[in-house]
Every structure is written in structure tokens, then in C-alpha cells.
Design an enzyme around this catalytic site. Sequence first.
Site, PDB file in Angstrom:
ATOM      1  N   GLY A   9       0.840  -1.203   0.000  1.00 37.34           N
ATOM      2  CA  GLY A   9       0.000   0.000   0.000  1.00 37.34           C
ATOM      3  C   GLY A   9       0.871   1.247   0.000  1.00 37.34           C
ATOM      4  N   ILE A  36      -1.413  -2.095  -5.488  1.00 41.39           N
ATOM      5  CA  ILE A  36      -2.258  -2.731  -6.494  1.00 41.39           C
ATOM      6  C   ILE A  36      -2.081  -2.036  -7.855  1.00 41.39           C
ATOM      7  CG2 ILE A  36      -4.339  -1.338  -6.010  1.00 41.39           C
ATOM      8  CD1 ILE A  36      -4.613  -5.096  -6.394  1.00 41.39           C
ATOM      9  N   TYR A 143     -15.168   0.570   8.603  1.00 43.84           N
ATOM     10  CA  TYR A 143     -13.733   0.785   8.792  1.00 43.84           C
ATOM     11  C   TYR A 143     -13.340   0.562  10.259  1.00 43.84           C
ATOM     12  CZ  TYR A 143      -9.260   3.375   8.712  1.00 43.84           C
ATOM     13  OH  TYR A 143      -7.948   3.749   8.824  1.00 43.84           O
ATOM     14  N   LYS A 147     -10.907  -2.266  11.955  1.00 45.81           N
ATOM     15  CA  LYS A 147      -9.719  -1.892  12.725  1.00 45.81           C
ATOM     16  C   LYS A 147      -9.758  -2.474  14.145  1.00 45.81           C
ATOM     17  CE  LYS A 147      -7.232   0.364   9.749  1.00 45.81           C
ATOM     18  NZ  LYS A 147      -5.977  -0.253   9.275  1.00 45.81           N
TER      19      LYS A 147
END
Length: 312
Positions: A9, A36, A143, A147
Site C-alpha cells: 500500500g 495494487i 472501517y 480496525k
Amino acid sequence: MQKSILIIGACGQIGTELTFALREKHGNENVIASDIREGNADLMASGPFEILDATNYEAIENVVMHYEIEEVYLMAAMLSATAEKFPMRAWNLNMNSLFNVLNLAKEKKISKLFWPSSIAVFGPNTPKDDTAQNTIMEPSTVYGISKQSGERWCEYYFNKFGVDVRSVRYPGLISWKTLPGGGTTDYAVEIYHKALEEKQYSCFLKEDTLLPMMFMDDAIRATIDIMETPAEKIKIRSSYNLAAMSFNPSQIAKSIQQHIPEFKISYAPDFRQQIADSWPSSINDSEAQEDWGWKPAFDLEKTTHEMLKNLK
């Protein structure tokens, strides 16, 4: 002997700056960037780069073996506002990418791992002011749920398999080098761009929405510092609270008006307001201070100065 590091990333908001910082520290050839898709030209030109799907275990394992990787920074994630639009895609990316690197560490194919958590782990029932390390969480966003789950798995892999995993809960991050990637605190980056380009900004949060924030230089330093701390000093293996400053849209607008007096702000809250309302307004990070000497260098005034100076 330089160690070899993989950043997964690497083209995102944090990953880009982390890549440059680690390359400066360890040498360009020793820091393998991956994502990606390709990132900005400077990142691509500065050292090795691999196209890599964070959800593909075999692909990650191949890169790890090829470059004899010792440490991995997993920065790939779908952020809060985007994740609300694509819940299952967010869950898949955020969780499977973490399992991939945790399992590589469990198999002793890498020796150390950084994974970022977020203030999104906290929810509407969390005490808002000076939010403690251990408190009610109950996140209400996709999200945040991913997490919080990730934190529990990190601690589990440390306790069960001795995996050396380290983590911090990032607040909202502000950077002039890269554009934000679909988070609820993105307004605090957009506002500087609009102030310079158009002298006005329509904010998607209410003027008094107080949130914990951090200048990117501090976030990068915290990330590298926690990874360089001796293992015995890292007492928390879920994720450390991390703090620098808290402000609301009205306060950031006033700090900009010190430099651009004609700047105007208006407010048009959207679905992100509900996300912001579920998060703390300030964070207690005393454990990070005590365990590995964390201390921020940037307040709002200094952040505004840096943002406007560099974006010009």
C-alpha cells in the site's frame, strides 16, 4: 548489513511518504514499495516497486522470499468514508491483508510487522474527551469494525505465536505531499488546497466538529519510532493511542485566515458528519509517551504554516 523492508500500500497517503522516509534511512534498494497499481513518478523512480494485491497471500509470500524481506509495513486499507459505500470490499481488503502478513510472521518468514489502526475503533459510546487507551469502543463504521477486529487479532498473534506486531491508532492526518484517500478527516487537507486555489471552501462537517488530528511528518516519525523501539518496551500489542492536536473546521479556517485574510468557509454536512460524531474529540496517549518516548512536534499553527508554504 541493511535490513530489507516491504511496504504494502505504498502509493496511498501515508504509504507514499513512509516509503520516502524509509528509503532515506535504509537506502533506496532496501525498501521495496508495492501497491495494487503504480503510484507517483517520484516514488516509482526512487527504488524497487512491485504490483501487489494485499489480499493475495502467495503473491506477498513470493515478494517476501524474492527480496528476503525482514520487516513489513501493511498500509493498504479502504478508509472510513469509502468503506461505508463498499462494506464487504472494505472488510475483505482490511482483514485478509492483515491475516496474510500475520501468517507470514507466524511462519517466521518475516521478523517484524507494522499495521496501522485508527481512532475509528472508538464509537458513539466512547468517552469523547481525553479518550483513554482502554475504554468502551463499539465502533459504528465498517472501517472502525475492521480496525477493532484487527487490533484483537494482532494481540492474539503476539500472545499465541510470538508475532512481533506493532501498531498505532492514527488520528486524522494532514499532508501537502499526497491527496487524501477517502477518509472522514479529509476536509483538513482539502481546505488548504481550496484556500489557495479559490479562497473559499464548503466543508462537509459542521463548524464545531472537534477531532484529533496530526501533521503527516509526526505520523511518519511515530511509525518508524515504534518499529525501532526494542521489543521489550512495546507493552501494548493491540494498538497504541497516538495524539498531537485537536481542532474543528472553524478553528482551522481561522488559522488559514491569519495567512489568507479573504478566505471564507461555509458548511454543508453530509453522511461523513455521522461518522465524525462517533469519534473522540481528543486522545490520551500517555502509554505511547511512557513506553517508547512519543512526542508530537506540530500544532495547528505550525501545520497551517507548513501546508500553505509547501502547497504554494
